[in-house]
Design a protein around this motif. Structure first.
Motif, mmCIF file in Angstrom:
data_model
loop_
_atom_site.group_PDB
_atom_site.id
_atom_site.type_symbol
_atom_site.label_atom_id
_atom_site.label_comp_id
_atom_site.label_asym_id
_atom_site.label_seq_id
_atom_site.Cartn_x
_atom_site.Cartn_y
_atom_site.Cartn_z
ATOM 1 N N GLU A 173 0.783 -1.233 0.000
ATOM 2 C CA GLU A 173 0.000 0.000 0.000
ATOM 3 C C GLU A 173 0.814 1.283 0.000
ATOM 4 O O GLU A 173 0.354 2.306 -0.472
ATOM 5 C CB GLU A 173 -0.926 -0.007 1.232
ATOM 6 C CG GLU A 173 -1.937 -1.118 1.224
ATOM 7 C CD GLU A 173 -2.845 -1.046 0.018
ATOM 8 O OE1 GLU A 173 -3.409 0.028 -0.233
ATOM 9 O OE2 GLU A 173 -2.962 -2.060 -0.697
ATOM 10 N N VAL A 194 4.296 2.155 -0.963
ATOM 11 C CA VAL A 194 5.084 2.587 -2.116
ATOM 12 C C VAL A 194 4.201 2.498 -3.356
ATOM 13 O O VAL A 194 3.757 1.426 -3.734
ATOM 14 C CB VAL A 194 6.343 1.717 -2.279
ATOM 15 C CG1 VAL A 194 7.174 2.172 -3.455
ATOM 16 C CG2 VAL A 194 7.173 1.757 -1.015
ATOM 17 N N LEU A 195 3.919 3.644 -3.979
ATOM 18 C CA LEU A 195 2.976 3.664 -5.086
ATOM 19 C C LEU A 195 3.703 3.442 -6.413
ATOM 20 O O LEU A 195 4.828 3.889 -6.593
ATOM 21 C CB LEU A 195 2.247 5.010 -5.114
ATOM 22 C CG LEU A 195 1.488 5.349 -3.827
ATOM 23 C CD1 LEU A 195 0.980 6.767 -3.869
ATOM 24 C CD2 LEU A 195 0.335 4.391 -3.619
ATOM 25 N N PRO A 196 3.055 2.726 -7.347
ATOM 26 C CA PRO A 196 3.685 2.504 -8.653
ATOM 27 C C PRO A 196 3.820 3.807 -9.446
ATOM 28 O O PRO A 196 3.120 4.778 -9.163
ATOM 29 C CB PRO A 196 2.712 1.559 -9.361
ATOM 30 C CG PRO A 196 1.749 1.109 -8.352
ATOM 31 C CD PRO A 196 1.752 2.092 -7.248
ATOM 32 N N ASP A 256 6.774 5.637 -9.956
ATOM 33 C CA ASP A 256 7.759 6.630 -9.526
ATOM 34 C C ASP A 256 8.764 6.867 -10.659
ATOM 35 O O ASP A 256 8.734 6.184 -11.670
ATOM 36 C CB ASP A 256 8.466 6.156 -8.244
ATOM 37 C CG ASP A 256 9.071 4.784 -8.397
ATOM 38 O OD1 ASP A 256 9.442 4.435 -9.522
ATOM 39 O OD2 ASP A 256 9.150 4.056 -7.390
ATOM 40 N N PRO A 315 13.249 1.865 -4.425
ATOM 41 C CA PRO A 315 11.876 1.496 -4.043
ATOM 42 C C PRO A 315 11.776 0.101 -3.436
ATOM 43 O O PRO A 315 10.904 -0.158 -2.609
ATOM 44 C CB PRO A 315 11.101 1.574 -5.358
ATOM 45 C CG PRO A 315 11.951 2.326 -6.294
ATOM 46 C CD PRO A 315 13.352 2.119 -5.861
ATOM 47 N N LYS A 364 9.917 -0.586 0.124
ATOM 48 C CA LYS A 364 8.854 -1.567 0.353
ATOM 49 C C LYS A 364 9.095 -2.306 1.667
ATOM 50 O O LYS A 364 8.153 -2.541 2.431
ATOM 51 C CB LYS A 364 8.803 -2.559 -0.810
ATOM 52 C CG LYS A 364 8.012 -2.029 -1.987
ATOM 53 C CD LYS A 364 8.220 -2.860 -3.212
ATOM 54 C CE LYS A 364 7.538 -4.193 -3.131
ATOM 55 N NZ LYS A 364 7.771 -4.963 -4.379
ATOM 56 N N VAL A 370 11.105 10.026 -5.523
ATOM 57 C CA VAL A 370 9.850 10.334 -4.842
ATOM 58 C C VAL A 370 8.914 11.126 -5.741
ATOM 59 O O VAL A 370 7.694 10.980 -5.684
ATOM 60 C CB VAL A 370 10.144 11.086 -3.523
ATOM 61 C CG1 VAL A 370 9.004 11.954 -3.108
ATOM 62 C CG2 VAL A 370 10.461 10.099 -2.438
ATOM 63 N N GLY A 371 9.452 11.937 -6.620
ATOM 64 C CA GLY A 371 8.617 12.641 -7.584
ATOM 65 C C GLY A 371 8.567 14.136 -7.353
ATOM 66 O O GLY A 371 8.888 14.616 -6.272
ATOM 67 N N GLY A 428 2.791 15.682 -6.864
ATOM 68 C CA GLY A 428 2.619 14.288 -6.452
ATOM 69 C C GLY A 428 3.771 13.790 -5.618
ATOM 70 O O GLY A 428 4.802 14.437 -5.488
ATOM 71 N N ASN A 429 3.550 12.631 -5.009
ATOM 72 C CA ASN A 429 4.556 12.030 -4.142
ATOM 73 C C ASN A 429 4.341 10.531 -4.245
ATOM 74 O O ASN A 429 3.218 10.064 -4.080
ATOM 75 C CB ASN A 429 4.311 12.542 -2.712
ATOM 76 C CG ASN A 429 5.304 11.993 -1.716
ATOM 77 O OD1 ASN A 429 6.232 11.293 -2.071
ATOM 78 N ND2 ASN A 429 5.106 12.309 -0.463
ATOM 79 N N SER A 430 5.375 9.769 -4.546
ATOM 80 C CA SER A 430 5.151 8.342 -4.781
ATOM 81 C C SER A 430 5.185 7.523 -3.497
ATOM 82 O O SER A 430 5.162 6.310 -3.554
ATOM 83 C CB SER A 430 6.161 7.806 -5.798
ATOM 84 O OG SER A 430 7.402 7.624 -5.179
ATOM 85 N N LEU A 431 5.257 8.167 -2.338
ATOM 86 C CA LEU A 431 5.237 7.447 -1.070
ATOM 87 C C LEU A 431 4.030 7.911 -0.261
ATOM 88 O O LEU A 431 3.798 9.102 -0.136
ATOM 89 C CB LEU A 431 6.503 7.764 -0.268
ATOM 90 C CG LEU A 431 7.690 6.832 -0.380
ATOM 91 C CD1 LEU A 431 8.817 7.375 0.446
ATOM 92 C CD2 LEU A 431 7.347 5.442 0.069
#
Lengths: 93, 306
Positions: B21, B23-25, B27, B36, B40, B63-64, B68-71
Motif C-alpha cells: 500500500e 510505495v505507489l507505482p 515513480d 523502491p 517496500k 519520490v517525484g 505528487g509524491n510516490s510514497l
C-alpha cells in the motif's frame, strides 16, 4: 499530552505534495521488454512481489502473480529472482 | 494503517499488508532501481507511520516532483549536509508533543552520509537522538552522473576516476558509527529483504540512534543489466565483499546470509562479482589480489569483534 495544533489561516498556500499513483506518468511507456507469467510453473513463493521495484506485481495465494502493465518498467528483476522460471522476458513490440 | 479486506474468505497473502500500500507505482526511478525495493521493506515494518528525511540524492528524484509524491508517508526534502540534523529536530519535536508511534528515518545516499553529511551524522549520533539513519550505498554520486564518492570501492570506474579506476579503498561508515557507541548499527543488503526486515524490526524496539548501512547495486552506475540488481547484491555477499552483521550490546552478531562465508573456502571467487559489472571492466590481476587482501582483513576485523 498531545494538544490540538491550531493552523492559522493566513491564505498562504503551502507547497505540500500529495501521494499519487504515477508521479512520473505511465511508466509502462518506458518498457522495452515485457515479463509474462506461465501460471503452470508458478509455485506462489511471493519472491517476485517482494523484489518488484515498482510494486506492480500482486501474488494471490490461489492464483499466482498478476502484473500491472500500465506501470511495469520491464526491468526483469522478477524474471531473475523467480526460482521456478515461471516468468519470462519477451521483447516489447 | 489499512486493515485487510474482511469480506474475502480467500487465503490472505502472507506478506505484511503495508508492503503493497505505501510505495505507489509509477515513480521516476530507473528500471531495476534498488531504492523502491528498500522502501517496500521499510513500509512493511512502519506502514504510513514514518517520516522520511531525504537530502539531495537519487531518492529526492524518485519520490517525484511537486504536485505528487510516490510514497504514502511523510517526506521532508532537505539540503545535502543536513539530513541527520533535520531528523534530530523532528524526533525531538515528536518527543515533546508526546507522539511515540511515528518513526523518524533519515534516508541518505553514500554521498550525503560518508562525504557531505558526515558532520551532522556524527553530531546526531553523539547526541543519541531517537531515529533510524539508513545509508543506502550505491557507491558513487549516481544522481549527478556517477562521480566518485568516498564509498566507491577500489578499482571501480566512475566518470571522475576514468581509465585506471579508483585507487583508494571504500570508507567503512558502519565501523565509524560503531566507534560512536550508538545502541544499534547494522549492515544490510537489498538482495536479502527478509534479513533487512528483521533488522528494522529490531531497530524499531530500540530507543536512540540506529544506523543501517544498506548495500544497493545501481544498474546505471555499476554498468550492468537492470535485471541483475538482486543477483549482484547476492554475489557481493557470496564473495565476502559485503558482510551482513548487527552490532548491539558491544558485540558484532553475524547475520544469517553471511554466516557460511566466514570460512574463506566457501566464498565464491571475487571475479564472479566483478565480471557482471561494467565498472570493473579491464581490472588487472594485481588489483583483484588487492581487493582479496582487503576482504580478508575486513573479515578478520569482524571475527575479532564477535
Amino acid at each position: 499530552m498531545v494538544k490540538e495544533v491550531q493552523i492559522v489561516k493566513t491564505g498562504i498556500k503551502i507547497p505540500l505534495a500529495k501521494p499519487k499513483v504515477g508521479v512520473a506518468g505511465k511508466t509502462g511507456f518506458w518498457r522495452i521488454t515485457r515479463p509474462i507469467v506461465n501460471y503452470d510453473k508458478c509455485n506462489k513463493c511471493f519472491l517476485c512481489e517482494i523484489y518488484c521495484p515498482v510494486n506492480v506485481i500482486r501474488v494471490e495465494p490461489d492464483r499466482g502473480p498478476t502484473i500491472d502493465y500500465d506501470y511495469c518498467k520491464g526491468c526483469g528483476v522478477c524474471v531473475d529472482v523467480c526460482p521456478s522460471n515461471a516468468l519470462e522476458l519477451i521483447e516489447e513490440e | 494503517m489499512t486493515a485487510p479486506n474482511p469480506q474475502s474468505s480467500k487465503p490472505r497473502s502472507p506478506l505484511p499488508f503495508n508492503m503493497r500500500e505505501v510505495v505507489l507505482p509509477g515513480d521516476s526511478a530507473c528500471p531495476g532501481c534498488p531504492i523502491p525495493m528498500a522502501w517496500k521493506v521499510i513500509s512493511a515494518v512502519f506502514g504510513e507511520k514514518m517520516i522520511l528525511v531525504i537530502p539531495a540524492c537519487c531518492s529526492s528524484v524518485v519520490v517525484g516532483a511537486y504536485p505528487g509524491n510516490s510514497l504514502k508517508a511523510s517526506v521532508v526534502h532537505v539540503a545535502f549536509a543536513s539530513a541527520a540534523a533535520v531528523a534530530s529536530g523532528i524526533s525531538e519535536a515528536l518527543r515533546k508533543r508526546g507522539i511515540t508511534d511515528v518513526q523518524v528515518i533519515a534516508w541518505a545516499g553514500d554521498g550525503g552520509t560518508a562525504d557531505i553529511g558526515m558532520a551532522s551524522l556524527s553530531g546526531a549520533a553523539e547526541r543519541n537522538h531517537d531515529m533510524i539513519y539508513i545509508m543506502y550505498d550505491n557507491e558513487a554520486y549516481m544522481n549527478t552522473g556517477i562521480q566518485r564518492s568516498s564509498s566507491t570501492p577500489y578499482g571501480a570506474w566512475t566518470t571522475t576516476t576514468p581509465i585506471i579506476g579508483k585507487t583508494e579503498h571504500k570508507k567503512d561508515v558502519a565501523k565509524i558509527m560503531i566507534s560512536h557507541g550508538v545502541p544499534y548499527v547494522a549492515t544490510a543488503s537489498i538482495a536479502y529483504p527478509h534479513d533487512f526486515y528483521a533488522k528494522l524490526q529490531r531497530a524499531k524496539k530500540i530507543r536512540g540512534f540506529k544506523f543501517i548501512h544498506l548495500h544497493a547495486p545501481c544498474p546505471v552506475g555499476w554498468r550492468f543489466d537492470p535485471k541483475y540488481t538482486v543477483r549482484v547484491g547476492k554475489l557481493a555477499i557470496e564473495t565476502g565483499l559485503w558482510i551482513l552483521y548487527e552490532y548491539y550490546d558491544g558485540k558484532i552478531h553475524l547475520s544469517g546470509p553471511s554466516r557460511p562465508y566466514m570460512d574463506p573456502k566457501k566464498r565464491k571467487p571475487i571475479i564472479e562479482y566483478l565480471k557482471l559489472q561494467g565498472r570493473f571492466k579491464g581490472i588487472t590481476e594485481e588489483k583483484i589480489k588487492e581487493i582479496e587482501t582487503y576482504v580478508n582483513q575486513h573479515w578478520e576485523w569482524v571475527k575479532r569483534h564477535m
